[in-house]
Design a protein around this motif. Structure first.
Motif, PDB file in Angstrom:
ATOM      1  N   SER A 398     -16.647 129.857 -28.999  1.00  0.00           N
ATOM      2  CA  SER A 398     -15.256 129.437 -28.901  1.00  0.00           C
ATOM      3  C   SER A 398     -15.181 127.966 -29.255  1.00  0.00           C
ATOM      4  O   SER A 398     -16.118 127.205 -29.004  1.00  0.00           O
ATOM      5  N   THR A 400     -12.892 126.123 -27.891  1.00  0.00           N
ATOM      6  CA  THR A 400     -12.192 125.452 -26.794  1.00  0.00           C
ATOM      7  C   THR A 400     -12.770 125.714 -25.404  1.00  0.00           C
ATOM      8  O   THR A 400     -12.540 124.919 -24.500  1.00  0.00           O
ATOM      9  N   HIS A 401     -13.492 126.807 -25.194  1.00  0.00           N
ATOM     10  CA  HIS A 401     -13.929 127.112 -23.830  1.00  0.00           C
ATOM     11  C   HIS A 401     -15.132 128.051 -23.853  1.00  0.00           C
ATOM     12  O   HIS A 401     -15.497 128.610 -24.886  1.00  0.00           O
ATOM     13  N   THR A 402     -15.736 128.229 -22.665  1.00  0.00           N
ATOM     14  CA  THR A 402     -16.942 129.051 -22.554  1.00  0.00           C
ATOM     15  C   THR A 402     -16.657 130.479 -22.109  1.00  0.00           C
ATOM     16  O   THR A 402     -17.590 131.234 -21.833  1.00  0.00           O
ATOM     17  N   ARG A 404     -13.407 133.081 -20.054  1.00  0.00           N
ATOM     18  CA  ARG A 404     -12.463 132.980 -18.954  1.00  0.00           C
ATOM     19  C   ARG A 404     -12.620 134.089 -17.923  1.00  0.00           C
ATOM     20  O   ARG A 404     -12.944 135.222 -18.265  1.00  0.00           O
ATOM     21  N   GLU A 435     -12.526 128.626 -15.942  1.00  0.00           N
ATOM     22  CA  GLU A 435     -13.499 128.470 -17.024  1.00  0.00           C
ATOM     23  C   GLU A 435     -14.613 127.559 -16.551  1.00  0.00           C
ATOM     24  O   GLU A 435     -14.360 126.545 -15.887  1.00  0.00           O
ATOM     25  N   GLN A 437     -16.594 125.734 -18.567  1.00  0.00           N
ATOM     26  CA  GLN A 437     -16.441 124.518 -19.351  1.00  0.00           C
ATOM     27  C   GLN A 437     -15.287 124.709 -20.340  1.00  0.00           C
ATOM     28  O   GLN A 437     -15.069 125.817 -20.840  1.00  0.00           O
ATOM     29  N   ASN A 438     -14.575 123.632 -20.645  1.00  0.00           N
ATOM     30  CA  ASN A 438     -13.575 123.669 -21.702  1.00  0.00           C
ATOM     31  C   ASN A 438     -13.406 122.284 -22.298  1.00  0.00           C
ATOM     32  O   ASN A 438     -13.910 121.291 -21.756  1.00  0.00           O
ATOM     33  N   GLU A 439     -12.731 122.201 -23.426  1.00  0.00           N
ATOM     34  CA  GLU A 439     -12.586 120.921 -24.114  1.00  0.00           C
ATOM     35  C   GLU A 439     -11.295 120.216 -23.769  1.00  0.00           C
ATOM     36  O   GLU A 439     -11.035 119.125 -24.273  1.00  0.00           O
ATOM     37  N   TYR A 440     -10.454 120.835 -22.928  1.00  0.00           N
ATOM     38  CA  TYR A 440      -9.182 120.220 -22.581  1.00  0.00           C
ATOM     39  C   TYR A 440      -9.143 119.970 -21.077  1.00  0.00           C
ATOM     40  O   TYR A 440      -9.974 120.463 -20.316  1.00  0.00           O
TER      41      TYR A 440
END
Length: 734
Positions: A398, A400-402, A404, A435, A437-440
């Motif tokens: 992904s 954006t994230h690992t 959900r 999540e 980890q995520n980027e936001y």
């Protein structure tokens, strides 16, 4: 390091913790600028990126209390580093616990440990720790607790992988999902040094006993009543990709296996959820139904709205390309209605709730819109009066994230509940989304009490190494205070086991675009949240240095690589694809509340009553693996007027009580029957132990045989009216 036999019980757990913590850090190279590492396969192929280096091998707000590499029968070596050098060669899949035993499947078996399909592990040292013992007594017992492999079920079909394991409630039968997947890994993806070696292929099947699987793809029934000698009883073959997952549940006194065949992804035929009836007397399967969006095979043409009412939520699933296959399911006797409900992970078609009371005619009750719905599990009871479900993704990569984990509001499945949609299925709402980890940044969310497992992510094609996988949604009760809490024991592949605590709220779930914080990004961006929370309280990423050539290189050879997590008595048992079986105690999860293995029978006075009449209920404890309390659940309005609906029973003993019918006409559900092994602190519902009683009108001397009123004059007319009303009520129930 001293020999394992020289280690005292008091030092064993200290060594487990220190080895798990020191082997991981720096074992695979230095950390990157983002504190994420990178490793290449033996053939030079990059198999994963973004794998956290600094917390691999660490545990926070939890404690590793046991480890078995599953390399041989018997008790694990006390030194986990030495135990890791006696590994299973090949891949390990699902774990399921039942009473004093854990059942673990094998993806593959190399020639060093040949012919394995399933391991049965004695976990009684952990499940027999009493809830009412002092903390120091519990700790002392954990210090001495050991995992011991009792037996292996042989797998004589080299190309078959045991992908899933489920166990009957009484612990007498295991049901394996097998797929011809071993040939998909190895030299095909360039991850072996030897170009002639096919990873996982077993050239020397073990023929030592009769407990061998014999077919390459489908469902296998295994008699595990003798844990030391499991014996295969029946195979049900499914074409194409076989069965990836299955679930066992008893409905109306019969054993049913719901098995997934996702061959639509491969050959476009035969996909769907296959429902099998298992006959314990003959040890055979009977096909009852095949279900998918387009219909119940057993029913032929059906009303479209029973399956999928057209274009719902802007999706046309029938015309959707890719990602439209069933992956997994769990069935639960609903804690509010007693109805068997199947919670179905249907990948990009979302998560579905199906009425499974008639396995030959499954009907859609509710739907939750999401992508990559991989796993679904209901809370074991209502949470503050609300029905809630966990459903999670599995993703290979992904931006954006690992991956959900959703907390879903499942109220409104049945008529009379808030949110019920009479045109069906009910659109289910999002209560929270977690999540790893995520980027936001979402200002409304926090990972809670742990910090060193969360940092900036370098996202990329990480080959499933960071994704969530299977989990256990469990209720725990503090024996000192009686306070209940709900936890998700989440297997998270390279993330190890993540411990998420549910914080209940009062809001209802969000639906439609209200779920998304930024509508430009939609589901891909951060989500809004209600006052319900899934909060991370701890994690464990144990690592013991298993030999690289023992791991499943063709899939992903990282450690940890946790496939499944299942809790029993407050201890989490986690199956690790490349390491074996871990036992972990999370902080805040009390010891106690182990599921007793028990069976009961129910006998009711009648099925139809009038107001003020009494129902005599007899409940017999047929078998149990420990001392238990037994109690029945009375429907609202019924009152015990004689005897007791709860008792401390020995095997073959019964309790009897009398319940008086209410004035209100309607259909009422008795049950489920519950058992407790800790003196009533924690209760466990037994499947298929409900019964329906119908109340009509005023008292008319209905006897034990049902409707039995006078035969002349006004009484005769009253009888006819009662019979008509009963027929009407039963029709409404159908």
């Amino acid at each position: 390091m001293p020999d394992s036999d020289e280690l005292s019980d008091a030092t064993r757990r200290t060594i487990i913790k220190s080895v798990a913590g020191t082997l991981g850090v720096g074992a695979m190279g230095s950390a990157s600028a983002h504190e994420w590492g990178e490793e290449k396969g033996p053939a030079g192929e990059n198999t994963w990126t973004s794998q956290r280096e600094d917390t691999r091998g660490k545990t926070e707000n939890a404690e590793v209390v046991g480890y078995h590499a599953l390399g041989a029968e018997g008790t694990a070596r006390r030194d986990p580093e030495r135990e890791a050098q006696r590994p299973h060669y090949g891949g390990i899949t699902e774990v399921r616990t039942n009473g004093d035993y854990a059942y673990v499947g094998f993806f593959s078996s190399g020639s060093e440990t040949p012919g394995r399909g399933m391991a049965i592990i004695d976990i009684s040292d952990y499940t027999r720790i009493p809830a009412d013992a002092t903390t120091s007594e519990q700790q002392a017992q954990l210090e001495n607790a050991e995992l011991s492999v009792v037996s292996f079920l042989r797998n004589n079909t080299a190309s078959a992988s045991v992908m899933d394991v489920k166990v009957s409630d009484d612990g007498d039968y295991a049901f394996l999902s097998t797929q011809p997947y071993q040939q998909l890994f190895g030299t095909i993806v360039g991850n072996t040094d030897d170009p002639t070696r096919l990873e996982g292929f077993d050239p020397t099947p073990n023929l030592e006993d009769e407990g061998a699987t014999a077919q390459t793809s489908g469902i296998v029934a295994v008699d595990v009543s003798d844990k030391s000698n499991p014996e295969t009883l029946a195979n049900f073959s499914l074409e194409g990709s076989g069965s990836h997952n299955a679930y066992h549940h008893r409905i109306d006194g019969d054993d049913y296996i719901f098995g997934i065949n996702d061959s639509g992804n491969l050959v476009s035929t035969g996909e769907g959820m296959f429902v099998l009836r298992f006959d314990r007397t003959t040890g055979t399967f009977e096909l009852v139904n095949q279900w998918e969006y387009e219909g119940n095979l057993a029913q032929g043409d059906v009303d479209e709205k029973d399956i999928y009412p057209g274009d719902v939520f802007g999706i046309d699933p029938v015309g959707q390309e890719g990602g439209a296959y069933i992956h997994d399911m769990e069935i639960q006797d609903d804690p509010r209605t007693g109805t068997p409900v199947c919670y179905l992970a249907y990948w990009d078609r979302g998560m579905w709730a199906l009425d499974a009371s008639d396995p030959s005619n499954l009907k859609a009750l509710g739907h939750f819109k999401m992508g990559a719905s991989h796993f679904a599990s209901p809370a074991p009871t209502l949470v503050d009066g609300k029905r809630v479900i966990i459903t999670s993704q599995e993703i290979s990569e992904s931006s954006t994230h690992t991956g959900r984990v959703y907390l879903v509001d499942a109220d409104g499945l049945f008529e009379g509940e808030d949110g019920y949609d009479p045109d069906g299925p009910t659109q289910l709402g999002e209560l929270d989304m977690w999540e790893w980890q995520n980027e936001y940044t979402n200002p409304d969310k926090s990972n809670g009490d742990t910090t060193d497992d969360d940092s900036e992510v370098e996202f990329g094609p990480y080959d499933f190494s960071l994704s969530p996988h299977n989990s256990d949604f469990a209720r725990h009760v503090d024996p000192a205070t009686g306070e209940e809490s709900f936890w998700v024991h989440q297997a998270h592949y390279g993330g190890g086991v993540q411990f998420l605590k549910l914080q209940p709220g009062t809001d209802d779930g969000l639906v439609g675009d209200s779920r998304f914080m930024n509508n430009d990004d939609g589901a891909a961006g951060p989500h809004e949240t209600t006052d319900w929370r899934l909060t991370k309280r701890g994690y464990s990423r144990p690592q013991y240095g298993t030999p690289k050539d023992s791991r499943l290189e063709g899939l992903n050879y990282i450690t940890p690589f946790v496939w499944g997590a299942n809790q029993e008595n407050g201890i989490t048992f986690a199956s690790d694809i490349n390491q074996g079986l871990h036992a972990i105690k999370a902080d805040g999860v009390p010891i106690g509340g182990a599921d007793p293995v028990a069976g009961v029978t129910r006998a009711d006075d009648a099925s139809v009553f009038t107001a003020g009449q009494t129902n005599q209920v007899d409940i017999t404890l047929e078998f149990t693996d420990r001392d238990v309390l037994v109690r029945d659940t009375l429907p609202s309005g019924w009152e015990v007027v004689g005897g007791s609906s709860e008792a401390d029973l020995d095997e073959s003993e019964s309790l009897t009580y009398f319940a008086e019918a209410p004035d209100e006409t309607g259909s009422y559900t008795f049950g489920p029957i519950e058992v407790s092994a800790d003196g009533g602190k924690t209760w466990h519902a037994l499947a298929d132990t409900t019964d329906t009683a119908v109340v009509v009108g005023q008292s008319t001397a209905i006897g034990a045989g049902g409707v039995a009123v006078g035969s002349a004059g006004a009484l005769s007319k009253k009888r006819e009216a009662i019979v008509d009303r009963v027929t009407e009520l039963r029709s409404d129930g159908d």
